[in-house]
Scaffold this motif. Structure first.
Motif, PDB file in Angstrom:
ATOM      1  N   ALA A  72      41.078  32.893  59.694  1.00  0.00           N
ATOM      2  CA  ALA A  72      40.458  33.815  60.646  1.00  0.00           C
ATOM      3  C   ALA A  72      40.028  35.093  59.953  1.00  0.00           C
ATOM      4  CB  ALA A  72      41.439  34.126  61.779  1.00  0.00           C
ATOM      5  N   SER A  73      40.793  35.532  58.949  1.00  0.00           N
ATOM      6  CA  SER A  73      40.443  36.718  58.176  1.00  0.00           C
ATOM      7  C   SER A  73      40.995  36.564  56.768  1.00  0.00           C
ATOM      8  CB  SER A  73      41.018  37.991  58.828  1.00  0.00           C
ATOM      9  OG  SER A  73      42.433  37.935  58.858  1.00  0.00           O
ATOM     10  N   THR A  74      40.419  37.281  55.827  1.00  0.00           N
ATOM     11  CA  THR A  74      40.848  37.190  54.432  1.00  0.00           C
ATOM     12  C   THR A  74      40.957  38.585  53.844  1.00  0.00           C
ATOM     13  OG1 THR A  74      38.570  37.000  53.626  1.00  0.00           O
ATOM     14  CG2 THR A  74      39.734  34.950  54.106  1.00  0.00           C
ATOM     15  N   ARG A  75      41.739  38.695  52.767  1.00  0.00           N
ATOM     16  CA  ARG A  75      41.831  39.926  51.997  1.00  0.00           C
ATOM     17  C   ARG A  75      41.421  39.593  50.573  1.00  0.00           C
ATOM     18  NH1 ARG A  75      45.313  43.393  54.836  1.00  0.00           N
ATOM     19  NH2 ARG A  75      44.499  45.062  53.503  1.00  0.00           N
ATOM     20  N   ARG A  76      40.790  40.551  49.904  1.00  0.00           N
ATOM     21  CA  ARG A  76      40.271  40.283  48.562  1.00  0.00           C
ATOM     22  C   ARG A  76      41.263  40.763  47.500  1.00  0.00           C
ATOM     23  NH1 ARG A  76      34.361  42.274  47.388  1.00  0.00           N
ATOM     24  NH2 ARG A  76      33.957  40.431  48.692  1.00  0.00           N
ATOM     25  N   ILE A  77      41.599  39.855  46.579  1.00  0.00           N
ATOM     26  CA  ILE A  77      42.501  40.162  45.472  1.00  0.00           C
ATOM     27  C   ILE A  77      41.781  39.907  44.157  1.00  0.00           C
ATOM     28  CG2 ILE A  77      44.587  39.416  44.272  1.00  0.00           C
ATOM     29  CD1 ILE A  77      45.896  38.954  46.924  1.00  0.00           C
ATOM     30  N   VAL A  78      41.878  40.866  43.253  1.00  0.00           N
ATOM     31  CA  VAL A  78      41.311  40.727  41.913  1.00  0.00           C
ATOM     32  C   VAL A  78      42.463  40.495  40.941  1.00  0.00           C
ATOM     33  CG1 VAL A  78      40.145  41.902  40.022  1.00  0.00           C
ATOM     34  CG2 VAL A  78      39.258  42.099  42.344  1.00  0.00           C
ATOM     35  N   VAL A 101      40.340  35.222  45.993  1.00  0.00           N
ATOM     36  CA  VAL A 101      40.813  35.581  44.650  1.00  0.00           C
ATOM     37  C   VAL A 101      39.644  35.593  43.671  1.00  0.00           C
ATOM     38  CG1 VAL A 101      42.450  35.042  42.817  1.00  0.00           C
ATOM     39  CG2 VAL A 101      43.008  34.476  45.195  1.00  0.00           C
ATOM     40  N   LEU A 102      39.464  36.730  43.017  1.00  0.00           N
ATOM     41  CA  LEU A 102      38.466  36.867  41.961  1.00  0.00           C
ATOM     42  C   LEU A 102      39.202  37.051  40.638  1.00  0.00           C
ATOM     43  CD1 LEU A 102      35.970  39.347  43.690  1.00  0.00           C
ATOM     44  CD2 LEU A 102      35.921  36.856  43.685  1.00  0.00           C
ATOM     45  N   HIS A 113      34.083  48.424  39.454  1.00  0.00           N
ATOM     46  CA  HIS A 113      33.804  49.626  40.233  1.00  0.00           C
ATOM     47  C   HIS A 113      32.937  49.316  41.449  1.00  0.00           C
ATOM     48  CE1 HIS A 113      35.847  52.637  37.978  1.00  0.00           C
ATOM     49  NE2 HIS A 113      35.197  52.387  36.869  1.00  0.00           N
ATOM     50  N   SER A 114      32.151  48.262  41.373  1.00  0.00           N
ATOM     51  CA  SER A 114      31.280  47.915  42.494  1.00  0.00           C
ATOM     52  C   SER A 114      31.984  47.034  43.515  1.00  0.00           C
ATOM     53  CB  SER A 114      30.028  47.196  41.982  1.00  0.00           C
ATOM     54  OG  SER A 114      30.364  45.964  41.367  1.00  0.00           O
ATOM     55  N   LEU A 115      33.165  46.501  43.168  1.00  0.00           N
ATOM     56  CA  LEU A 115      33.900  45.630  44.076  1.00  0.00           C
ATOM     57  C   LEU A 115      34.817  46.433  44.990  1.00  0.00           C
ATOM     58  CD1 LEU A 115      35.050  42.651  41.814  1.00  0.00           C
ATOM     59  CD2 LEU A 115      33.443  42.544  43.703  1.00  0.00           C
ATOM     60  N   LEU A 119      43.594  44.560  46.579  1.00  0.00           N
ATOM     61  CA  LEU A 119      44.724  44.603  45.661  1.00  0.00           C
ATOM     62  C   LEU A 119      44.307  44.054  44.299  1.00  0.00           C
ATOM     63  CD1 LEU A 119      47.792  45.317  45.755  1.00  0.00           C
ATOM     64  CD2 LEU A 119      48.240  42.907  46.166  1.00  0.00           C
ATOM     65  N   TYR A 120      44.924  44.614  43.247  1.00  0.00           N
ATOM     66  CA  TYR A 120      44.700  44.155  41.883  1.00  0.00           C
ATOM     67  C   TYR A 120      46.008  43.594  41.330  1.00  0.00           C
ATOM     68  CZ  TYR A 120      40.513  47.080  42.240  1.00  0.00           C
ATOM     69  OH  TYR A 120      39.335  47.654  42.646  1.00  0.00           O
ATOM     70  N   LEU A 121      45.953  42.416  40.725  1.00  0.00           N
ATOM     71  CA  LEU A 121      47.111  41.807  40.077  1.00  0.00           C
ATOM     72  C   LEU A 121      46.862  41.790  38.574  1.00  0.00           C
ATOM     73  CD1 LEU A 121      47.864  38.749  42.413  1.00  0.00           C
ATOM     74  CD2 LEU A 121      48.767  41.079  42.530  1.00  0.00           C
ATOM     75  N   LEU A 122      47.770  42.394  37.816  1.00  0.00           N
ATOM     76  CA  LEU A 122      47.604  42.531  36.368  1.00  0.00           C
ATOM     77  C   LEU A 122      48.645  41.673  35.657  1.00  0.00           C
ATOM     78  CD1 LEU A 122      47.263  46.427  36.283  1.00  0.00           C
ATOM     79  CD2 LEU A 122      45.507  44.714  36.788  1.00  0.00           C
ATOM     80  N   ASP A 123      48.207  40.891  34.696  1.00  0.00           N
ATOM     81  CA  ASP A 123      49.085  39.975  33.974  1.00  0.00           C
ATOM     82  C   ASP A 123      49.923  40.747  32.961  1.00  0.00           C
ATOM     83  OD1 ASP A 123      50.322  37.935  32.691  1.00  0.00           O
ATOM     84  OD2 ASP A 123      48.500  36.887  32.051  1.00  0.00           O
TER      85      ASP A 123
END
Length: 302
Positions: A72-78, A101-102, A113-115, A119-123
């Motif tokens: 129904a809805s999504t959140r964007r994660i990089v 997920v990008l 910067h354009s996205l 949330l950002y996930l860092l390895d």
């Protein structure tokens, strides 16, 4: 045309056209075979039915397993990792949980910067590789990005592919971290805090970090969950938040909350602050909300 010489000839010619002739012939054949033909005739349809079921079974199960889920809805994660193949299970689980997920192998300043990412996930297992990227150094220095970032710890039992250098680099990020199997829960908690903070700002409610104070109902919420406070604890917290980081002395708090007519020492403030910290899950040694200023009073923690 057959010739008819007797009643037997007439019966022989007429029998194929009489009702039930086929059944009689089949019964005669079964009798002649001792029932064997009956077994074959009965088993053949059953075997065919079983074969059909067996052929349909795997396809039916596959169809059930592949039943699509519409989000129904999504959140964007990089997700930023030079080795995303080591995180494929996390990427799969995030997608199944309705996150877009990008994946980036390195930091591209112009693209990131354009996205608009939630949330950002860092390895953290590859922190030494990421930290050598000039674009990543700019990224991690941005307070807005850091506020929406979490670090991914290597899997338990998995050799850290970056070794000691990666662990040291990850510690320099000073970000909350979780293993991949814990990440879904941690992400949910983080986004809930962000949503509470945005809601507080939109409604003009006082708040600090993941704390929101509803002044109309005299209620306090932490990460969306209500915290049961006494009237004095509520007023203490509200004074700290409205002071916006300024130091409040014990004498000032006593006069504001207990009134000038109160006859007692400043220890009463310390007792109530200790109780308030306990209910907020805070620590005097490593405070997240209320910091002690020795010999003076208290203030909001950084």
């Amino acid at each position: 045309m057959p010739m008819i010489f007797s009643e037997e000839d007439l019966q022989r010619i007429a029998e194929p056209h009489l009702h039930g002739y086929g059944a009689a012939v089949a019964e005669e054949a079964r009798s002649a075979l001792g029932g064997g033909a009956s077994g074959i005739a009965e088993e053949a349809p059953a075997e065919a039915a079983r074969d059909a079921r067996d052929e349909r079974g795997p396809f039916r199960e596959a169809a059930a397993e592949a039943a699509p889920i519409v989000c129904a809805s999504t959140r964007r994660i990089v997700l930023i990792s030079p080795y995303p193949n080591l995180l494929h299970e996390l990427i799969r689980d995030l997608s199944a949980a309705c996150y877009d997920v990008l994946v980036f192998h390195r930091v591209d300043d112009l693209v990131l910067h354009s996205l608009q990412a939630d949330l950002y996930l860092l390895d953290a297992g590859a922190a030494n590789v990421l930290s050598s990227d000039p674009g990543f150094r700019t990224f991690i220095a941005d307070p807005a990005k850091r506020r929406r970032a979490l670090a991914i710890k290597p899997q338990r039992g998995q050799t850290a592919y970056g070794g000691k250098a990666a662990r040291q680099a990850a510690e320099s990020w000073q970000l909350a971290a979780a293993a991949p199997h814990e990440m879904l829960e941690r992400i949910g908690q983080h986004l809930l805090r962000e949503r509470s903070a945005h809601a507080a700002a939109d409604e003009g409610l006082p708040g600090f970090k993941d704390l929101v104070v509803d002044t109309k109902r005299m209620a306090v919420f932490r990460s969306g969950s209500r915290v049961d406070l006494t009237k004095t604890e509520y007023e203490l917290l509200l004074h700290f938040i409205l002071a916006e980081g300024a130091v409040l002395t014990r004498d000032h708090l006593m006069e504001e909350i207990w009134g000038a007519a109160f006859f007692g020492n400043s220890n009463v403030v310390d007792v109530h602050v200790k109780s308030l910290r306990r209910k907020l899950g805070d620590s005097a040694v490593s405070p997240s909300y209320i910091e002690t200023v020795r010999g003076v009073g208290y203030r909001l923690a950084d």
